[in-house]
Scaffold this active site. Structure first.
Site, PDB file in Angstrom:
ATOM      1  N   HIS A  84      33.537  42.960  36.621  1.00  0.00           N
ATOM      2  CA  HIS A  84      33.304  44.013  37.618  1.00  0.00           C
ATOM      3  C   HIS A  84      34.467  44.994  37.594  1.00  0.00           C
ATOM      4  O   HIS A  84      35.557  44.710  38.086  1.00  0.00           O
ATOM      5  CB  HIS A  84      33.173  43.380  38.995  1.00  0.00           C
ATOM      6  CG  HIS A  84      32.590  44.286  40.041  1.00  0.00           C
ATOM      7  ND1 HIS A  84      32.423  45.640  39.855  1.00  0.00           N
ATOM      8  CD2 HIS A  84      32.118  44.029  41.297  1.00  0.00           C
ATOM      9  CE1 HIS A  84      31.880  46.172  40.946  1.00  0.00           C
ATOM     10  NE2 HIS A  84      31.694  45.211  41.835  1.00  0.00           N
ATOM     11  N   HIS A 139      33.373  50.640  41.578  1.00  0.00           N
ATOM     12  CA  HIS A 139      33.247  50.774  43.034  1.00  0.00           C
ATOM     13  C   HIS A 139      34.547  50.731  43.823  1.00  0.00           C
ATOM     14  O   HIS A 139      34.537  50.521  45.025  1.00  0.00           O
ATOM     15  CB  HIS A 139      32.297  49.696  43.592  1.00  0.00           C
ATOM     16  CG  HIS A 139      30.958  49.694  42.959  1.00  0.00           C
ATOM     17  ND1 HIS A 139      30.052  48.670  43.119  1.00  0.00           N
ATOM     18  CD2 HIS A 139      30.355  50.574  42.114  1.00  0.00           C
ATOM     19  CE1 HIS A 139      28.962  48.919  42.423  1.00  0.00           C
ATOM     20  NE2 HIS A 139      29.134  50.076  41.799  1.00  0.00           N
ATOM     21  N   TYR A 176      37.063  48.543  43.353  1.00  0.00           N
ATOM     22  CA  TYR A 176      37.712  47.233  43.376  1.00  0.00           C
ATOM     23  C   TYR A 176      38.871  47.227  42.368  1.00  0.00           C
ATOM     24  O   TYR A 176      39.204  48.245  41.788  1.00  0.00           O
ATOM     25  CB  TYR A 176      36.678  46.139  43.132  1.00  0.00           C
ATOM     26  CG  TYR A 176      35.652  46.069  44.227  1.00  0.00           C
ATOM     27  CD1 TYR A 176      36.028  45.770  45.535  1.00  0.00           C
ATOM     28  CD2 TYR A 176      34.306  46.353  43.983  1.00  0.00           C
ATOM     29  CE1 TYR A 176      35.097  45.735  46.567  1.00  0.00           C
ATOM     30  CE2 TYR A 176      33.369  46.317  45.002  1.00  0.00           C
ATOM     31  CZ  TYR A 176      33.765  46.012  46.302  1.00  0.00           C
ATOM     32  OH  TYR A 176      32.843  45.987  47.319  1.00  0.00           O
TER      33      TYR A 176
END
Length: 346
Positions: free
Chosen positions: A149, A152, A154
């Site tokens: 990931h 977004h 993060y």
């Protein structure tokens, strides 16, 4: 029954390296917080199994956090480390495979509370090693690949973005230098899982704090950004947008996934309000649900080769049988998404 003609492209097989899928439908990763103390239970296994037995080709799990003190501040977000959590995930994998599906975990670090400048080189090395350990564990318990990931806002994305990364060492600098942290994670994960285990990388231009943010302001910048990640070991890119139909750059109708496929030559996953009439931020800002929306335009883009796989998020929360209903032409039976569904695991 054969797939409705308008949706047939979604139900053709797909292969990229060792990843073989029965169709082009991906369950998008969605945080659910139903794993007390980070351990997924039988309810989580049944939740994913329902989607697999209803025809989802690939499931990307909710974000699963690595072992690091700041990786998560939410007690019910699942871990991808530790004996109990890994045993729980092994049961999830078994359930999905028994239903004929494929599943990969999204490996996640939720990020620094502010900027990333305070991480020491030693702590960065620790985080990189933790990603690699989780990748190796995912392979060992039977997952079909991993997704890192990097979207977004993060942690990995905080290193990408100039507003949150003002470091002056090798992890900071221009937009290419700011990929160094991600490159180290990808390389470490690749080393941990070997050359043939699929690695998906999710990235976005937008941040939860700034929907208009751009990591790459031109196709040329995007091409160089993608090359760094691709060369490090990425097999597929998961290109997160809020609305899949919106063009990424002026002068072309291609969305972020379309540009990524064109520039990198890698297979890509598109995502963003597929099958629904409003984007997910409407839910958070206004408490709104979303009604069912036709997917003819999406299928046309898939047929045109703009992207390879299609990730479905809230539509699959609202309706576990979304894929089988679309496949069988029962679109009049599709269920809408309501925010209340976030409080249940169905």
């Amino acid at each position: 029954m054969e797939a409705a003609k308008s949706a047939q492209a979604l139900f053709t097989p797909f292969q990229a390296g060792s990843l073989e899928l029965a169709n082009r439908i991906v369950m998008a990763p969605m945080t659910r917080q139903f794993s007390p103390e980070g351990v997924p239970g039988e309810n989580v296994a049944l939740y994913y199994k329902r989607r697999a037995e209803n025809g989802v080709g690939l499931i990307v799990t909710e974000g699963t956090v690595i072992e690091h003190a700041d990786a998560s501040n939410q007690g019910n977000v699942p871990h991808i480390y530790g004996e109990a959590a890994l045993k729980g995930w092994a049961q999830v994998v078994k359930a999905v495979h028994e239903a004929g599906g494929k599943i990969i975990p999204q490996i996640w670090h939720m990020g620094a509370k502010g900027q990333v400048n305070d991480y020491s080189a030693a702590e960065i090395a620790e985080i990189v090693a933790s990603f690699a350990r989780s990748a190796a564990a995912a392979k060992e318990i039977g997952f079909d690949g991993i997704e890192i990931h990097g979207a977004h806002g993060y942690l990995i994305d905080q290193f990408f973005w100039e507003k949150t990364n003002t470091r002056t060492d090798q992890y900071g600098g221009d937009y290419l230098a700011r990929t160094t942290f991600a490159v180290e994670i990808i390389k470490a994960c690749r080393h941990a899982v070997g050359p043939d285990f699929p690695i998906v990388f999710r990235f976005s231009q937008w941040k939860s704090s700034d929907y208009n943010a751009k990591l790459a302001k031109t196709p040329e910048e995007l091409e160089q950004f993608l090359k760094r990640l691709s060369d490090a070991g990425v097999d597929l890119f998961h290109c997160s947008t809020r609305r899949f139909w919106e063009p990424e750059f002026e002068g072309s109708d291609l969305n972020l996934a379309g540009w990524t496929k064109k520039l990198s030559g890698k297979p890509v996953i598109t995502v963003g309000s597929v099958g629904l009439d409003s984007d997910f931020m409407s839910m958070f800002k206004e408490g709104k649900g979303s009604s069912v929306q036709a997917i003819d335009g999406l299928v046309q883009r898939l047929e045109n080769g703009e992207f390879d796989l299609v990730a479905i998020g809230r539509a699959l929360l609202g309706d576990p049988a979304w894929a089988s209903k679309v496949r069988d032409g029962r679109t009049d039976e599709l269920l809408p998404f309501t925010p209340e569904l976030l409080g249940t695991l169905t």
